[in-house]
Scaffold this motif. Structure first.
Motif, short mmCIF file in Angstrom:
data_model
loop_
_atom_site.label_atom_id
_atom_site.label_comp_id
_atom_site.label_asym_id
_atom_site.label_seq_id
_atom_site.Cartn_x
_atom_site.Cartn_y
_atom_site.Cartn_z
N ASP A 128 47.89 -25.83 -69.25
CA ASP A 128 47.72 -24.70 -70.17
C ASP A 128 47.15 -23.51 -69.40
O ASP A 128 45.99 -23.53 -68.97
CB ASP A 128 46.78 -25.09 -71.31
N LEU A 129 47.96 -22.47 -69.21
CA LEU A 129 47.50 -21.30 -68.47
C LEU A 129 46.47 -20.49 -69.25
O LEU A 129 45.68 -19.75 -68.65
CB LEU A 129 48.71 -20.42 -68.11
N ALA A 130 46.48 -20.60 -70.57
CA ALA A 130 45.49 -19.88 -71.37
C ALA A 130 44.08 -20.36 -71.03
O ALA A 130 43.12 -19.57 -71.00
CB ALA A 130 45.78 -20.06 -72.86
N GLN A 131 43.94 -21.64 -70.78
CA GLN A 131 42.63 -22.18 -70.41
C GLN A 131 42.23 -21.76 -69.00
O GLN A 131 41.05 -21.66 -68.69
CB GLN A 131 42.67 -23.72 -70.49
N ALA A 132 43.23 -21.53 -68.17
CA ALA A 132 42.94 -21.22 -66.76
C ALA A 132 42.40 -19.82 -66.54
O ALA A 132 42.03 -19.47 -65.42
CB ALA A 132 44.20 -21.41 -65.93
N VAL A 133 42.37 -18.99 -67.58
CA VAL A 133 41.78 -17.64 -67.44
C VAL A 133 40.31 -17.65 -67.83
O VAL A 133 39.62 -16.64 -67.65
CB VAL A 133 42.55 -16.60 -68.30
N GLN A 134 39.83 -18.76 -68.38
CA GLN A 134 38.44 -18.86 -68.79
C GLN A 134 37.53 -19.00 -67.57
O GLN A 134 37.89 -19.64 -66.58
CB GLN A 134 38.24 -20.05 -69.74
N PRO A 135 36.32 -18.39 -67.63
CA PRO A 135 35.37 -18.53 -66.52
C PRO A 135 35.05 -20.00 -66.23
O PRO A 135 34.83 -20.79 -67.15
CB PRO A 135 34.13 -17.79 -67.03
N GLY A 136 35.08 -20.35 -64.98
CA GLY A 136 34.76 -21.72 -64.56
C GLY A 136 35.87 -22.72 -64.75
O GLY A 136 35.68 -23.91 -64.43
N ALA A 137 37.02 -22.28 -65.26
CA ALA A 137 38.13 -23.21 -65.47
C ALA A 137 38.73 -23.65 -64.15
O ALA A 137 38.72 -22.92 -63.16
CB ALA A 137 39.20 -22.55 -66.33
N SER A 138 39.21 -24.88 -64.12
CA SER A 138 39.88 -25.38 -62.92
C SER A 138 41.22 -24.69 -62.74
O SER A 138 41.93 -24.43 -63.73
CB SER A 138 40.09 -26.90 -63.03
N PRO A 139 41.60 -24.39 -61.52
CA PRO A 139 42.91 -23.76 -61.29
C PRO A 139 44.05 -24.72 -61.61
O PRO A 139 43.92 -25.93 -61.46
CB PRO A 139 42.88 -23.39 -59.81
N VAL A 140 45.15 -24.15 -62.07
CA VAL A 140 46.34 -24.94 -62.42
C VAL A 140 47.23 -25.08 -61.19
O VAL A 140 47.44 -24.09 -60.47
CB VAL A 140 47.11 -24.23 -63.56
N PRO A 141 47.75 -26.26 -60.92
CA PRO A 141 48.68 -26.40 -59.78
C PRO A 141 49.92 -25.54 -59.99
O PRO A 141 50.56 -25.59 -61.05
CB PRO A 141 49.03 -27.89 -59.78
N TYR A 142 50.22 -24.77 -58.98
CA TYR A 142 51.27 -23.74 -59.07
C TYR A 142 52.40 -24.07 -58.11
O TYR A 142 52.19 -24.26 -56.91
CB TYR A 142 50.64 -22.38 -58.77
N LYS B 77 58.80 -33.42 -63.05
CA LYS B 77 57.96 -34.55 -62.62
C LYS B 77 56.49 -34.33 -62.97
O LYS B 77 55.66 -35.21 -62.72
CB LYS B 77 58.10 -34.75 -61.10
N GLY B 78 56.17 -33.16 -63.52
CA GLY B 78 54.78 -32.91 -63.92
C GLY B 78 53.87 -32.52 -62.78
O GLY B 78 52.65 -32.69 -62.87
N LEU B 79 54.43 -31.96 -61.71
CA LEU B 79 53.62 -31.62 -60.54
C LEU B 79 52.87 -30.30 -60.69
O LEU B 79 51.96 -30.01 -59.91
CB LEU B 79 54.50 -31.56 -59.29
N GLY B 80 53.25 -29.47 -61.65
CA GLY B 80 52.57 -28.21 -61.82
C GLY B 80 53.35 -27.26 -62.70
O GLY B 80 54.29 -27.66 -63.41
N VAL B 81 52.95 -25.98 -62.65
CA VAL B 81 53.58 -24.91 -63.41
C VAL B 81 54.44 -24.07 -62.48
O VAL B 81 54.03 -23.78 -61.34
CB VAL B 81 52.52 -24.01 -64.09
#
Length: 302
Positions: free
Chosen positions: A186-200, A244-248
């Motif tokens: 969920d990229l919306a969560q990835a903009v929150q402070p302290g959120a873990s980065p999303v595999p890109y 395969k679910g490896l990222g966004v």
């Protein structure tokens, strides 16, 4: 050296008479003699024995006879092959484009204009954006299908080339869908402070799509935190990595629309993360062959 000199020489060797060979070649005796002497001058040695009576070849002439026969056969065969190629090319339309566009836009486009394939062969050549533009500029292809966006401006002289906007498309962030049909990332969560980065899953910078996404992320104030885990120069490969679910990955909507509708993939972010672009068909302003002009006419009138 002229090919007719070889034919003269072979006929003279066969007839063993200047007069008879000249008659069969439909030239005067003196003109025929000059052509034989010209061949000897090119060869740098006598090919015909001097003297009266039936014509005889010198040792050099005998050795050259086989070579001359082979050259004449090769030239005739080449002429026939060139004529065959010319005949085939009269029914060939050459189109240069990128690999992703060839798979998506070109496929959908041809499905709507299938009549083109009933009268012509479409030769699709896939290259990078820069290589595709260069091929069109050098006259190696009749058409080029290209992305159009301010971040990847194509410099083609408007005095020499026309273009037509074929379609509009967009790059959308997608990820594998879970059992509820939602993106596993969920990229919306990835903009929150302290959120873990999303595999890109990134496209290589050598790809036009890669430059589009990089420009968009660099200038978007709401860019999520991303962890670049794969850099690939193939949209097909990145598509498989997403499944395969490896990222966004930011994928062309034309490529993933059906997967999103079927619940295999899901949008990982809102529309603010979409990258909109046009797809344009370019051609020279000069007149092309009849089949290429017919193709252009059908496209522009649809």
């Amino acid at each position: 050296m002229q090919s007719k000199w070889l034919e003269d020489f072979l006929l003279l060797a066969q007839e063993r008479s200047f007069t008879r060979a000249a008659e069969l070649r439909h030239v005067t005796h003196p003109a025929f003699g000059r052509r034989i002497r010209a061949l000897e001058a090119w060869a740098g040695t006598a090919l015909i024995e001097s003297g009266s009576g039936p014509v005889r070849l010198t040792p050099a002439g005998e050795a050259f006879r086989d070579t001359a026969e082979q050259l004449v056969r090769t030239l005739a065969q080449s002429h026939d092959e060139l004529q065959a190629v010319a005949g085939r090319q009269a029914h060939v339309i050459t189109l240069a484009t990128g690999r992703t566009l060839a798979r998506t836009i070109v496929a959908d486009w041809l499905a709507r204009h299938v009549s083109v394939l009933q009268t012509a062969e479409l030769r699709v050549i896939t290259r990078t954006l820069d290589e595709t533009v260069a091929m069109l500029q050098r006259g190696e292809v009749s058409f080029a299908l290209l992305y159009h966006h301010a971040a990847i401006a194509v410099r083609l002289d408007g005095r020499q080339f026309n273009h037509l906007t074929v379609t509009h498309d967009k790059l959308v962030p997608v990820a594998r869908a879970d059992a509820d049909g939602k993106a596993v990332f969920d990229l919306a969560q990835a903009v929150q402070p302290g959120a873990s980065p999303v595999p890109y899953l990134a496209f290589s910078h050598s790809m036009a799509l890669g430059r589009l996404v990089e420009d968009h992320l660099a200038n978007n104030p709401l860019t999520p935190r991303l962890r670049r885990c794969i850099d690939c120069d193939s949209a097909d490969a990145n598509y498989e990595y997403v499944l395969k679910g490896l990222g966004v990955a930011w994928m062309p909507w034309s490529m993933v629309r059906r997967d999103c509708q079927a619940g295999r993939l899901a949008l990982a972010g809102d529309s603010s993360l979409d990258v909109h672009f046009d797809v344009r068909l370019y051609r020279p302003k000069r007149r092309l062959g009849a089949i290429a002009e017919q193709f252009w006419s059908e496209i522009t009138q649809s």
